[in-house]
Design an enzyme around this catalytic site. Structure first.
Site, PDB file in Angstrom:
ATOM      1  N   ARG A   1     -10.216 -11.887   2.361  1.00  0.00           N
ATOM      2  CA  ARG A   1     -11.131 -12.928   1.871  1.00  0.00           C
ATOM      3  C   ARG A   1     -10.478 -14.311   1.943  1.00  0.00           C
ATOM      4  O   ARG A   1     -11.172 -15.317   2.074  1.00  0.00           O
ATOM      5  CB  ARG A   1     -11.579 -12.597   0.451  1.00  0.00           C
ATOM      6  CG  ARG A   1     -10.475 -12.580  -0.582  1.00  0.00           C
ATOM      7  CD  ARG A   1     -10.838 -11.801  -1.834  1.00  0.00           C
ATOM      8  NE  ARG A   1     -10.872 -10.373  -1.562  1.00  0.00           N
ATOM      9  CZ  ARG A   1     -11.218  -9.453  -2.467  1.00  0.00           C
ATOM     10  NH1 ARG A   1     -11.567  -9.819  -3.690  1.00  0.00           N
ATOM     11  NH2 ARG A   1     -11.218  -8.169  -2.146  1.00  0.00           N
TER      12      ARG A   1
ATOM     13  N   LYS B   1       0.834  -1.195   0.000  1.00  0.00           N
ATOM     14  CA  LYS B   1       0.000   0.000   0.000  1.00  0.00           C
ATOM     15  C   LYS B   1       0.873   1.250   0.000  1.00  0.00           C
ATOM     16  O   LYS B   1       1.993   1.246   0.527  1.00  0.00           O
ATOM     17  CB  LYS B   1      -0.884   0.047   1.255  1.00  0.00           C
ATOM     18  CG  LYS B   1      -1.940  -1.025   1.370  1.00  0.00           C
ATOM     19  CD  LYS B   1      -2.717  -0.853   2.672  1.00  0.00           C
ATOM     20  CE  LYS B   1      -3.739  -1.960   2.877  1.00  0.00           C
ATOM     21  NZ  LYS B   1      -4.869  -1.854   1.969  1.00  0.00           N
TER      22      LYS B   1
END
Length: 459
Positions: A313, A239
Site C-alpha cells: 500500500r 514472514k
C-alpha cells in the site's frame, strides 16, 4: 498463436460440444449403438471431459463436455485431454461459442516450461475459418499468457530491473513510451515511499517506478497501477518460511496490469493509457525501513509504519498520486495486497473496492458475462478511524487487525480522494491447484472483465 489454423486436413477430428442437460436427448437421436457406447463408458458430459465416439463411416468424432456457465474453462479442460492433432468445431456454432472455444483452447495449452530440460512440444490445433474474426480473443489470450509468465518466473530472474525490461519490451511492441526512475533518483523525483520500501535490496535490484504511456493525448486518459513487489520477505517484520513460498507472486498486481495493458494496446482502444508500476523488493538489510518509522509520501501525507509487511500500500500510494497528476477519467489499481481478502473470499475471487457505483456496476456486469469473478467489498468509512495515528497523519496498518482488506483499501482511498473514479482490486494472482484451463501457478484474475468493460467504453 500457433494453436489456430484456417484449414482442416485429412486427419482433422470433429468435436461435438454437449452439456449434461442435452446429453440424453442427443443419445436418443443418435440411436442404440451410440447410447450403449456412452453408457458403457459412463460418460456424463462433465465440464472439460472427452469421449471418442466411433462412427459407421469409420471417422472419429469426440464428445466434449461443456458447462454453459463457464464454456471457455470447459474448453480449457478439454484441450489438455486431447492427443496432438488438428480438430474442428461443428458448423452450427454461434460466434460467441466460437470465441469461448478459442479462448479456452489457447489458455488450456499454456505451459510454463522455461526452466525444464525437456520442453512440451505437443501441438493441438483448432481449425478457425479465416472468415471468423478472432484477433481480439487471441490478443486477450496473449495478455493472459504474459501475466502468467511474469508471475511464474522465479524472483531470481524477475526482480525490479527484469520487470522493467518486460514493461519496456511491451512498450516497444506497441510503440509506447517507456521510462523508469531508479534508486536514489526516486528521492530527488519525490517518490519517497517507493524508495523506502525498496532501498534494502541488493545492488542491481534497486527500487524503481516504471511508467508506460500509449495512445493519442486527445483520447480519454486512463491510468493503471500495479503493485510490483518482486519478492516480499516481510522486511524486518519477517514472514515465516511457509509464507514466503509463493512470494514471487507478490508482483501479481503488476503482472495483471501489464497483461491488461497488452490487451488494450493490441486491440487499439481509443484511450491515452498510463501504466505505473512501483517495482521493489522488500528485503532485509541494515538499510531496511523499520517499524515505527514515519515516512512522507509523494503528496505530503506522513505515514507511521506499524508493520513493514504492509509495504504494498505504501508503494501504491506514491504511484496513485502520480497517476492523479495526469487527470485521468479513471484509475484502476491491482495488488496482491492482503491475506484478509483471501480469508473473506478465497483464492479464486478477487475483491473489488470502488468509489463510483456506475464504474463498479459496469465492471461487475462484465465479470458475470465473462465468467471472470470479482466481488465488491465496501469502503466502509467508519473503519477509517482504525488508521488514525498519534504521531503521523495515518498508519499503514489498522489497529486490531479486523477488516484488513477494507482498511487497506481505505488507506489507498486517502491518496485517491473523491473526485476521480477509482477501482482497487485485491487479488491472489495464483492458482494453488490446477483446474480446467488454469494450471497451478501464476494467474490472470479480473483482467478479462476489466478489458471488456474498457472496450465497451472506449472501442
Amino acid at each position: 498463436m500457433n494453436v489456430f489454423v484456417s484449414e482442416k486436413n485429412d486427419e482433422t477430428i470433429t468435436l461435438l460440444p454437449i452439456t449434461k442437460d442435452v446429453l440424453s436427448g442427443w443419445l436418443d437421436d443418435e440411436g442404440k449403438d451410440h447410447k450403449n457406447w456412452v453408457e458403457a463408458n459412463q460418460y456424463k458430459a462433465a465440464a472439460g471431459s472427452v469421449l471418442m465416439v466411433p462412427s459407421d463411416d469409420k471417422s472419429i468424432k469426440i464428445l466434449v463436455g461443456i458447462d454453459e456457465e463457464e464454456p471457455h474453462w470447459s474448453w480449457g479442460g478439454i484441450v489438455s485431454k486431447l492427443p496432438a492433432g488438428r480438430y474442428q468445431l461443428p458448423d452450427d456454432m454461434e460466434d460467441d461459442e466460437i470465441e469461448a472455444a478459442m479462448l479456452g483452447w489457447a489458455l488450456g495449452q499454456y505451459n510454463f516450461d522455461a526452466y525444464k530440460s525437456k520442453k512440451n512440444e505437443k501441438l493441438i490445433e483448432l481449425v478457425v475459418p479465416s472468415s471468423f474474426k478472432g484477433t481480439e480473443i487471441i490478443n486477450i489470450a496473449q495478455g493472459i499468457y504474459l501475466t502468467r509468465d511474469l508471475i511464474n518466473t522465479p524472483a531470481q530472474d524477475m526482480g525490479p530491473a527484469q520487470l522493467a525490461k518486460e514493461a519496456q519490451k511491451l512498450a516497444k511492441d506497441y510503440k509506447a513510451n517507456f521510462s523508469a526512475i531508479v534508486g536514489d533518483d526516486l528521492l530527488s523525483e519525490n517518490y519517497p515511499m517507493i524508495h523506502a520500501v525498496g532501498r534494502a535490496a541488493a545492488e542491481g535490484r534497486e527500487p524503481r517506478l516504471i511508467k508506460l504511456t500509449w495512445g493519442k493525448k486527445s483520447d480519454p486518459a486512463i491510468a493503471l497501477v500495479g503493485k510490483g513487489v518482486c519478492f516480499d520477505t516481510g522486511g524486518l517484520d519477517l514472514k515465516g518460511s511457509q509464507y514466503m513460498l509463493t512470494m514471487k507472486k507478490d508482483m501479481g498486481g503488476a503482472a495483471n496490469i501489464l497483461g491488461l495493458a497488452s490487451m488494450i494496446m493490441s486491440n487499439e482502444l481509443n484511450v491515452h493509457l498510463t501504466v505505473l508500476i512501483p517495482a521493489v523488493e522488500n528485503a532485509v538489510s541494515g538499510d531496511s525501513y523499520r517499524p515505527m518509522d514515519i515516512l512522507t509520501s509523494r503528496d505530503g501525507t506522513t505515514v507511521e509504519i506499524g508493520n513493514t509487511d504492509a509495504e504494498g500500500r505504501l508503494v501504491l500510494a506514491d504511484a496513485i498520486t502520480e497517476a492523479l497528476e495526469g487527470k485521468p477519467e479513471l484509475i484502476i489499481d491491482m495488488a496482491t495486497l492482503t491475506g484478509a481478502a483471501r480469508v473473506a473470499l478465497g483464492t479464486d475471487m478477487p475483491a473489488i473496492f470502488c468509489n463510483n457505483d456506475e464504474m463498479v456496476n459496469g465492471i461487475l456486469r462484465k465479470s458475470a458475462t465473462d465468467s471472470d469473478p470479482l466481488w465488491r467489498m465496501p469502503l466502509h468509512a467508519p473503519y477509517r478511524k482504525m488508521l488514525d495515528n498519534d504521531n503521523a497523519d495515518i498508519s499503514n496498518i489498522s489497529a486490531g487487525g479486523y477488516g484488513g482488506a477494507i482498511t487497506a483499501a481505505l488507506f489507498l482511498e486517502h491518496f485517491v480522494g473523491t473526485e476521480t473514479p477509482w477501482a482497487h482490486i485485491d487479488l491472489m494472482a495464483y492458482n494453488l491447484s490446477a483446474k480446467n484451463g488454469r494450471p497451478k501457478g501464476g494467474e490472470a484474475q479480473g483482467i478479462r472483465a476489466l478489458y471488456t468493460y474498457l472496450a465497451e467504453k472506449y472501442k
